[in-house]
Every structure is written in C-alpha cells, then in structure tokens.
Design an enzyme around this catalytic site. Structure first.
Site, PDB file in Angstrom:
ATOM      1  N   ASP A 284       0.736  -1.135  -0.023  1.00 41.43           N
ATOM      2  CA  ASP A 284      -0.190  -0.107   0.022  1.00 41.43           C
ATOM      3  C   ASP A 284       1.013   1.265   0.007  1.00 41.43           C
ATOM      4  OD1 ASP A 284      -1.457   2.061   0.683  1.00 41.43           O
ATOM      5  OD2 ASP A 284      -2.778   1.027   2.021  1.00 41.43           O
TER       6      ASP A 284
ATOM      7  N   ASN B 134      -6.606  13.206  -9.941  1.00 42.44           N
ATOM      8  CA  ASN B 134      -7.535  13.702 -11.004  1.00 42.44           C
ATOM      9  C   ASN B 134      -7.174  15.420 -10.844  1.00 42.44           C
ATOM     10  OD1 ASN B 134      -9.601  15.256  -9.646  1.00 42.44           O
ATOM     11  ND2 ASN B 134     -10.082  13.147  -8.739  1.00 42.44           N
TER      12      ASN B 134
ATOM     13  N   GLY C  79      -9.591   4.938  -5.534  1.00 42.42           N
ATOM     14  CA  GLY C  79      -8.160   4.355  -5.788  1.00 42.42           C
ATOM     15  C   GLY C  79      -7.231   4.994  -4.890  1.00 42.42           C
TER      16      GLY C  79
ATOM     17  N   ASP D 275      -5.423   7.740  -5.020  1.00 46.77           N
ATOM     18  CA  ASP D 275      -5.712   9.023  -4.602  1.00 46.77           C
ATOM     19  C   ASP D 275      -6.661   8.989  -3.227  1.00 46.77           C
ATOM     20  OD1 ASP D 275      -5.943  11.659  -4.599  1.00 46.77           O
ATOM     21  OD2 ASP D 275      -7.520  11.884  -6.363  1.00 46.77           O
TER      22      ASP D 275
ATOM     23  N   THR E 147      -3.469   3.246 -14.452  1.00 50.81           N
ATOM     24  CA  THR E 147      -3.926   1.883 -15.026  1.00 50.81           C
ATOM     25  C   THR E 147      -4.889   1.408 -13.978  1.00 50.81           C
ATOM     26  OG1 THR E 147      -2.237   0.886 -13.217  1.00 50.81           O
ATOM     27  CG2 THR E 147      -1.488   1.369 -15.588  1.00 50.81           C
ATOM     28  N   GLY E 148      -5.719   2.389 -13.471  1.00 51.07           N
ATOM     29  CA  GLY E 148      -6.818   1.906 -12.573  1.00 51.07           C
ATOM     30  C   GLY E 148      -8.026   2.295 -13.400  1.00 51.07           C
TER      31      GLY E 148
ATOM     32  N   TYR F  25      -8.277   5.238 -14.906  1.00 57.43           N
ATOM     33  CA  TYR F  25      -8.091   5.598 -16.169  1.00 57.43           C
ATOM     34  C   TYR F  25      -7.712   4.718 -17.377  1.00 57.43           C
ATOM     35  CZ  TYR F  25      -8.194  10.512 -14.323  1.00 57.43           C
ATOM     36  OH  TYR F  25      -8.839  11.800 -13.572  1.00 57.43           O
TER      37      TYR F  25
HETATM   38  N1  AR6 Z   1      -1.358   1.729  -3.145  1.00 56.30           N
HETATM   39  C1  AR6 Z   1      -0.686   1.348  -4.285  1.00 56.30           C
HETATM   40  N2  AR6 Z   1      -1.317   1.535  -5.419  1.00 56.30           N
HETATM   41  C2  AR6 Z   1      -2.695   1.526  -5.286  1.00 56.30           C
HETATM   42  C3  AR6 Z   1      -3.388   1.912  -4.147  1.00 56.30           C
HETATM   43  C4  AR6 Z   1      -2.789   1.780  -2.994  1.00 56.30           C
HETATM   44  N3  AR6 Z   1      -3.147   2.233  -1.523  1.00 56.30           N
HETATM   45  N4  AR6 Z   1      -4.862   2.028  -4.598  1.00 56.30           N
HETATM   46  C5  AR6 Z   1      -4.814   1.596  -5.922  1.00 56.30           C
HETATM   47  N5  AR6 Z   1      -3.579   1.433  -6.243  1.00 56.30           N
HETATM   48  P1  AR6 Z   1      -6.034   4.330  -9.801  1.00 56.30           P
HETATM   49  P2  AR6 Z   1      -5.746   6.252 -12.273  1.00 56.30           P
HETATM   50  C6  AR6 Z   1      -3.267   1.355  -7.843  1.00 56.30           C
HETATM   51  O1  AR6 Z   1      -7.399   4.215 -10.293  1.00 56.30           O
HETATM   52  O2  AR6 Z   1      -5.931   5.113 -12.995  1.00 56.30           O
HETATM   53  C7  AR6 Z   1      -9.002   8.386  -8.738  1.00 56.30           C
HETATM   54  O3  AR6 Z   1     -10.095   8.330  -8.443  1.00 56.30           O
HETATM   55  C8  AR6 Z   1      -4.265   0.638  -8.620  1.00 56.30           C
HETATM   56  O4  AR6 Z   1      -4.307  -0.767  -8.449  1.00 56.30           O
HETATM   57  O5  AR6 Z   1      -5.984   4.886  -8.293  1.00 56.30           O
HETATM   58  O6  AR6 Z   1      -4.519   7.179 -12.389  1.00 56.30           O
HETATM   59  C9  AR6 Z   1      -8.376   9.711  -9.088  1.00 56.30           C
HETATM   60  O7  AR6 Z   1      -9.148  10.784  -8.168  1.00 56.30           O
HETATM   61  C10 AR6 Z   1      -3.865   1.052 -10.115  1.00 56.30           C
HETATM   62  O8  AR6 Z   1      -2.495   0.113 -10.299  1.00 56.30           O
HETATM   63  O9  AR6 Z   1      -5.466   5.851 -10.654  1.00 56.30           O
HETATM   64  C11 AR6 Z   1      -8.585   9.894 -10.649  1.00 56.30           C
HETATM   65  O10 AR6 Z   1     -10.101  10.306 -10.775  1.00 56.30           O
HETATM   66  C12 AR6 Z   1      -2.959   2.447  -9.549  1.00 56.30           C
HETATM   67  O11 AR6 Z   1      -3.004   2.753  -8.265  1.00 56.30           O
HETATM   68  C13 AR6 Z   1      -8.668   8.430 -11.026  1.00 56.30           C
HETATM   69  O12 AR6 Z   1      -8.614   7.664 -10.182  1.00 56.30           O
HETATM   70  C14 AR6 Z   1      -3.756   3.405 -10.230  1.00 56.30           C
HETATM   71  O13 AR6 Z   1      -5.117   3.246 -10.306  1.00 56.30           O
HETATM   72  C15 AR6 Z   1      -6.988   8.275 -11.685  1.00 56.30           C
HETATM   73  O14 AR6 Z   1      -7.001   7.064 -12.008  1.00 56.30           O
END
Ligand code: AR6
Length: 201
Positions: free
Chosen positions: A41, A55, A63, A65, A149-150, A152
């Site tokens: 984490d 964002n 996620g 964030d 990669t989540g 987005y």
């Molecule tokens: N620690 C490490 N990695 C994580 C954690 C964590 N606690 N939680 C999730 N991940 P995302 P994006 C990974 O969706 O695609 C948000 O709502 C997850 O498995 O967090 O850039 C923002 O406000 C994935 O591999 O970010 C934006 O609106 C990675 O983090 C939007 O999501 C990124 O997933 C950004 O989307």
C-alpha cells in the site's frame, strides 16, 4: 536501500537493470541501474516522497488518490484546495501530513482513449516531471503507483514500460526509486517487463 523501513511491504524484489544498447531506451552504455519493485500500500511507505495518481481537480477521488487522502487526513484536502488544480501530465506538491512520506507529488495521468490521443506522452510527463520536481526538492527516495492503470484504463504493460523508461533515466540521481504495486497482477506485469530487460542482457 534494503535496510529502509518499508512497513506494510508484503514482498520485496530488487532488480538490477543493465543498460545495454541504444535500441532499448533504458539500456545504454552498459551501466547498472537499480529500481525496487514491491507489492504494498503506497500510503504505508516511509519514503521522502510518494506520487499520487490524482485527477485534475486535486480534490480527491477513489483508488490510490482516495487512500492517500484518507491516510494523510483532512489537512491534505485543504492544501490541495490552494493549488488551483493540475493539468494532465503536470505535477503539484504538498506535504505528507499524517502519512509516513514527507512529501506528496500529485500528478494527473491520461485517461486511456485508445492510444492515439497523446496518452503515452502525457504519462511519460507524469513520471518525468515528478522525478524532476523530487530532485529539485531534495528527495532521495520516491515511490510511484502504476499511474493511470486503474480508473483511467491505461494498458498495464504499456504503462509499466513508460514508467521504467522514465525511472531509469533518473535512477542515478536517486538513492531509491520504488514501483509500488498494489496487487499480484500489477506486480506480475512489472516483473514481466523487467524480465524482458533482463533477457536482453
Ligand atoms: N497503493 C498503491 N497502489 C494503489 C493503491 C494503494 N493504496 N490503491 C490503488 N492502487 P487509480 P488512475 C493502484 O485508479 O488510473 C482516482 O479516483 C491501482 O491498483 O488509483 O490514475 C483519481 O481521483 C492501480 O494500479 O488511478 C482519478 O479520478 C493504480 O494504483 C482517477 O482515479 C492507479 O489506479 C485516476 O485514475
């Protein structure tokens, strides 16, 4: 690097990336670069800086964030409110507040639209500008999630190649650069990309 406090880390793998040839961006001049790949984490890491996949509003979300805002506490939202948002590919900085990390670098990755809307360049900027700002702020250890990669939707393997390309360009100037994967499948993707590099040695 090995002796650092990485509480919350489930497993830690250290890869040596050997730069070899001009056809591979991160393999030049036969130099040795080290990047750490962990499953953890991001909010648990005791590093100088963590990078947030935010964002454009910087007002929090889901996620990673959401996890960062939840762990850092309400002061983070107050600090973000003063930053005036952030364009995709750009980066803004706050303190880490209640996190073990001292600094948060908030970047905004591209939303995946099929790959022909400049996503690659924007994602590269996220990594490069974060690494550059970290240097300017005296950061020696920095940890990244797999940006975009989540929610987005950026394809994970392509994103890992972009991440590693940027990281190796800066790895000599940091003590530690960490790829922080949240689950086994993300870890596997990075392992596969790094394994590709190792097979080219
Ligand atoms: N620690 C490490 N990695 C994580 C954690 C964590 N606690 N939680 C999730 N991940 P995302 P994006 C990974 O969706 O695609 C948000 O709502 C997850 O498995 O967090 O850039 C923002 O406000 C994935 O591999 O970010 C934006 O609106 C990675 O983090 C939007 O999501 C990124 O997933 C950004 O989307």
């Amino acid at each position: 690097m090995i002796g650092r406090d990485l509480s919350g880390v489930y497993s830690s793998l250290l890869y040596r990336i050997i730069r070899q040839g001009p056809e591979v961006p991160w393999c030049e001049n036969g130099e040795l670069y080290m990047i750490e790949l962990i499953k953890a984490d991001l909010t648990s890491l005791s590093v100088d800086a963590i990078v947030n996949a935010a964002n454009s509003s910087l007002m929090g979300g889901g996620g990673v964030d959401g996890a960062i805002h939840a762990s850092a506490g309400p002061q983070l939202l107050e600090a973000c409110r003063k930053l005036g948002g952030c364009q995709p590919g750009d980066v803004k900085m706050t303190a880490g507040f209640n996190l073990p990390a001292k600094i948060i670098l908030h970047t905004v990755g591209p939303i995946w639209r099929g790959g022909r809307a400049g996503e690659r360049a924007v994602l590269s900027c996220c990594y490069e500008k974060s690494l550059q700002l970290g240097l300017e702020e005296g950061v020696t250890s920095i940890a990244f999630p797999s940006i975009s990669t989540g929610a987005y939707g950026y394809p994970k393997r392509q994103a890992a190649v972009i991440a590693l390309t940027a990281m190796t360009q800066y790895s000599e100037r940091y003590e530690t650069i960490i790829c922080c994967c949240f689950n086994d499948s993300d870890l596997w993707v990075y392992q596969k990309v790094m394994g590709t590099l190792e097979r080219r040695d």
